[in-house]
Motif scaffolding. Structure first.
Motif, PDB file in Angstrom:
ATOM      1  N   SER A  41      -9.322   6.083  13.990  1.00  0.00           N
ATOM      2  CA  SER A  41      -9.769   7.446  14.287  1.00  0.00           C
ATOM      3  C   SER A  41      -8.687   8.260  14.992  1.00  0.00           C
ATOM      4  O   SER A  41      -8.725   9.493  14.971  1.00  0.00           O
ATOM      5  N   ARG A  42      -7.722   7.579  15.593  1.00  0.00           N
ATOM      6  CA  ARG A  42      -6.611   8.270  16.256  1.00  0.00           C
ATOM      7  C   ARG A  42      -5.463   8.581  15.299  1.00  0.00           C
ATOM      8  O   ARG A  42      -4.442   9.129  15.709  1.00  0.00           O
ATOM      9  N   GLY A  43      -5.623   8.202  14.052  1.00  0.00           N
ATOM     10  CA  GLY A  43      -4.593   8.496  13.069  1.00  0.00           C
ATOM     11  C   GLY A  43      -3.562   7.403  12.906  1.00  0.00           C
ATOM     12  O   GLY A  43      -2.486   7.639  12.338  1.00  0.00           O
ATOM     13  N   VAL A  44      -3.892   6.197  13.381  1.00  0.00           N
ATOM     14  CA  VAL A  44      -2.976   5.066  13.226  1.00  0.00           C
ATOM     15  C   VAL A  44      -3.025   4.575  11.783  1.00  0.00           C
ATOM     16  O   VAL A  44      -4.103   4.479  11.184  1.00  0.00           O
ATOM     17  N   ASN A  45      -1.863   4.289  11.218  1.00  0.00           N
ATOM     18  CA  ASN A  45      -1.785   3.688   9.889  1.00  0.00           C
ATOM     19  C   ASN A  45      -2.106   2.202  10.034  1.00  0.00           C
ATOM     20  O   ASN A  45      -1.336   1.444  10.606  1.00  0.00           O
ATOM     21  N   ILE A  46      -3.274   1.805   9.572  1.00  0.00           N
ATOM     22  CA  ILE A  46      -3.738   0.428   9.760  1.00  0.00           C
ATOM     23  C   ILE A  46      -3.166  -0.467   8.666  1.00  0.00           C
ATOM     24  O   ILE A  46      -3.355  -0.207   7.474  1.00  0.00           O
ATOM     25  N   PHE A  47      -2.462  -1.519   9.101  1.00  0.00           N
ATOM     26  CA  PHE A  47      -1.975  -2.533   8.163  1.00  0.00           C
ATOM     27  C   PHE A  47      -2.741  -3.813   8.440  1.00  0.00           C
ATOM     28  O   PHE A  47      -2.597  -4.422   9.503  1.00  0.00           O
ATOM     29  N   ILE A  48      -3.567  -4.222   7.486  1.00  0.00           N
ATOM     30  CA  ILE A  48      -4.357  -5.440   7.642  1.00  0.00           C
ATOM     31  C   ILE A  48      -3.561  -6.611   7.073  1.00  0.00           C
ATOM     32  O   ILE A  48      -3.193  -6.610   5.896  1.00  0.00           O
ATOM     33  N   GLY A  49      -3.271  -7.562   7.931  1.00  0.00           N
ATOM     34  CA  GLY A  49      -2.473  -8.688   7.484  1.00  0.00           C
ATOM     35  C   GLY A  49      -2.640  -9.896   8.373  1.00  0.00           C
ATOM     36  O   GLY A  49      -3.418  -9.889   9.336  1.00  0.00           O
ATOM     37  N   ASP A  50      -1.885 -10.924   8.061  1.00  0.00           N
ATOM     38  CA  ASP A  50      -1.936 -12.198   8.769  1.00  0.00           C
ATOM     39  C   ASP A  50      -0.526 -12.532   9.237  1.00  0.00           C
ATOM     40  O   ASP A  50       0.392 -12.647   8.417  1.00  0.00           O
ATOM     41  N   LEU A  51      -0.341 -12.663  10.536  1.00  0.00           N
ATOM     42  CA  LEU A  51       0.981 -12.962  11.079  1.00  0.00           C
ATOM     43  C   LEU A  51       1.481 -14.349  10.693  1.00  0.00           C
ATOM     44  O   LEU A  51       2.649 -14.658  10.913  1.00  0.00           O
ATOM     45  N   GLU A  52       0.614 -15.150  10.111  1.00  0.00           N
ATOM     46  CA  GLU A  52       1.058 -16.457   9.625  1.00  0.00           C
ATOM     47  C   GLU A  52       1.538 -16.402   8.175  1.00  0.00           C
ATOM     48  O   GLU A  52       1.927 -17.415   7.611  1.00  0.00           O
ATOM     49  N   ARG A  53       1.537 -15.210   7.588  1.00  0.00           N
ATOM     50  CA  ARG A  53       2.027 -15.013   6.216  1.00  0.00           C
ATOM     51  C   ARG A  53       3.273 -14.134   6.263  1.00  0.00           C
ATOM     52  O   ARG A  53       3.186 -12.955   6.599  1.00  0.00           O
ATOM     53  N   ASP A  54       4.426 -14.710   5.960  1.00  0.00           N
ATOM     54  CA  ASP A  54       5.662 -13.942   6.031  1.00  0.00           C
ATOM     55  C   ASP A  54       5.672 -12.773   5.053  1.00  0.00           C
ATOM     56  O   ASP A  54       6.289 -11.733   5.310  1.00  0.00           O
ATOM     57  N   LYS A  55       4.949 -12.893   3.930  1.00  0.00           N
ATOM     58  CA  LYS A  55       4.887 -11.790   2.974  1.00  0.00           C
ATOM     59  C   LYS A  55       4.229 -10.562   3.596  1.00  0.00           C
ATOM     60  O   LYS A  55       4.656  -9.425   3.355  1.00  0.00           O
ATOM     61  N   ASP A  56       3.199 -10.790   4.398  1.00  0.00           N
ATOM     62  CA  ASP A  56       2.539  -9.675   5.088  1.00  0.00           C
ATOM     63  C   ASP A  56       3.497  -9.021   6.085  1.00  0.00           C
ATOM     64  O   ASP A  56       3.535  -7.790   6.211  1.00  0.00           O
ATOM     65  N   ILE A  57       4.244  -9.842   6.801  1.00  0.00           N
ATOM     66  CA  ILE A  57       5.176  -9.321   7.798  1.00  0.00           C
ATOM     67  C   ILE A  57       6.256  -8.471   7.135  1.00  0.00           C
ATOM     68  O   ILE A  57       6.576  -7.368   7.601  1.00  0.00           O
ATOM     69  N   TYR A  58       6.819  -8.957   6.056  1.00  0.00           N
ATOM     70  CA  TYR A  58       7.873  -8.204   5.365  1.00  0.00           C
ATOM     71  C   TYR A  58       7.334  -6.890   4.806  1.00  0.00           C
ATOM     72  O   TYR A  58       8.005  -5.854   4.864  1.00  0.00           O
ATOM     73  N   LYS A  59       6.105  -6.923   4.284  1.00  0.00           N
ATOM     74  CA  LYS A  59       5.504  -5.701   3.752  1.00  0.00           C
ATOM     75  C   LYS A  59       5.248  -4.688   4.865  1.00  0.00           C
ATOM     76  O   LYS A  59       5.480  -3.480   4.686  1.00  0.00           O
ATOM     77  N   ALA A  60       4.794  -5.174   6.017  1.00  0.00           N
ATOM     78  CA  ALA A  60       4.486  -4.279   7.140  1.00  0.00           C
ATOM     79  C   ALA A  60       5.721  -3.574   7.668  1.00  0.00           C
ATOM     80  O   ALA A  60       5.637  -2.470   8.215  1.00  0.00           O
ATOM     81  N   CYS A  61       6.887  -4.185   7.515  1.00  0.00           N
ATOM     82  CA  CYS A  61       8.130  -3.624   8.066  1.00  0.00           C
ATOM     83  C   CYS A  61       8.764  -2.559   7.164  1.00  0.00           C
ATOM     84  O   CYS A  61       9.719  -1.895   7.590  1.00  0.00           O
TER      85      CYS A  61
END
Length: 291
Positions: A41-61
């Motif tokens: 609601s504050r306008g944050v871009n929400i990235f739903i992921g799992d820190l145990e998945r390196d693919k999620d981390i690379y995508k988030a960056c």
């Protein structure tokens, strides 16, 4: 764009809110099961992921200019405190991130072998320092926000459980101050490639905390103060049934058995570097508790 891990946590949520108040673009790394509607609601871009998945981390960056790592271990120091931060550093470097802020812990360099979290954070510090990224490593003492549930319980019962030596010193730090410093670290030139101890403006004993609660709520404290050896006995008993839980309790024992405080010189340096006045524990608690 800022990427903030642990965006719904005690520190991460404060970082994200402050960034949005400054109208900065923020991507909050959250789990699907976490409560993130307030950030959305504050306008944050929400990235739903799992820190145990390196693919999620690379995508988030992708498309990120600054990274602030503020997530905790979640009970998995090897996978989340260590491995996820290593992957995050690698992903940030590959994505061309300009500055990486890592939230470590005060005393991490003292060699506390009994604490998986301290060991993991120290290894991440060293990896970040050798990564080639611009960085700031923050080593905060105990977060004031962690005392809010204890304060609410004290308000209802007057009871405060204090395990171990009540004379052990600490400099509990306002979680809001840590959030401000984490953000400003990417803009303050003197904070670049530095390791900063971050604590409150006062050195207090652990026994002073129930006295602060007493002043806030105007009631006499009932302090229950079992010695540390009782905790050790309980931990050993648990270890017979579950060795993983016994190991995980090593971090809590480290925190209970040792002193974690910043020197007046370190606090003065922080206040000058970031042009701010550090908030006392009592001020923080009164502000949040409406007392």
């Amino acid at each position: 764009m800022f990427l903030v891990t642990g965006a719904t946590g005690g520190l991460g949520s404060r970082i994200v809110r402050r960034l949005r108040q400054q109208e900065k673009d923020v991507r909050g790394f959250v789990r699907l099961t976490s409560r993130y509607s307030e950030l959305e609601s504050r306008g944050v871009n929400i990235f739903i992921g799992d820190l145990e998945r390196d693919k999620d981390i690379y995508k988030a960056c992708q498309g990120v200019k600054y990274v602030i790592s503020s997530h905790g271990s979640g009970g998995k120091p090897q996978a989340v405190e260590y491995r996820a931060n290593i992957d995050l550093i690698d992903a940030a470097k590959e994505a061309g991130v300009e500055h990486f802020v890592f939230t470590s812990v005060l005393g991490v360099d003292r060699g506390y072998e009994d604490s998986p979290v301290f060991k993991a954070k120290r290894e991440v510090e060293k990896y970040l320092q050798n990564s080639g990224l611009n960085y700031t490593i923050l080593r905060p003492s105990a977060f004031a926000s962690s005392l809010l549930p204890l304060a609410e319980r004290f308000k209802q019962t007057g009871i405060y459980l204090l395990i171990g030596d009540p004379q052990n010193r600490t400099s509990v730090v306002s979680t809001d101050d840590v959030a401000r410093i984490a953000i400003d670290s990417v803009f303050v030139e003197s904070a670049k490639n530095k390791v900063l101890s971050v604590g409150g403006p006062e050195i207090i004993t652990r026994g002073d905390i129930p006295q602060i609660f007493s002043r806030i709520f105007n009631r006499d404290p009932i302090v229950i103060n079992p010695p540390l050896f009782l905790f050790d006995g309980l931990r050993s008993t648990i270890g017979v049934l579950n060795s993983d839980v016994e190991r995980s309790l090593g971090t809590l024992r480290t925190l209970l058995a040792n002193e974690f405080f910043c020197t007046p010189e370190e606090i003065t340096n922080l206040e000058m570097m970031f042009d701010m006045k550090m908030e006392s524990l009592e001020s923080f608690l009164r502000r949040y508790l409406g007392a």
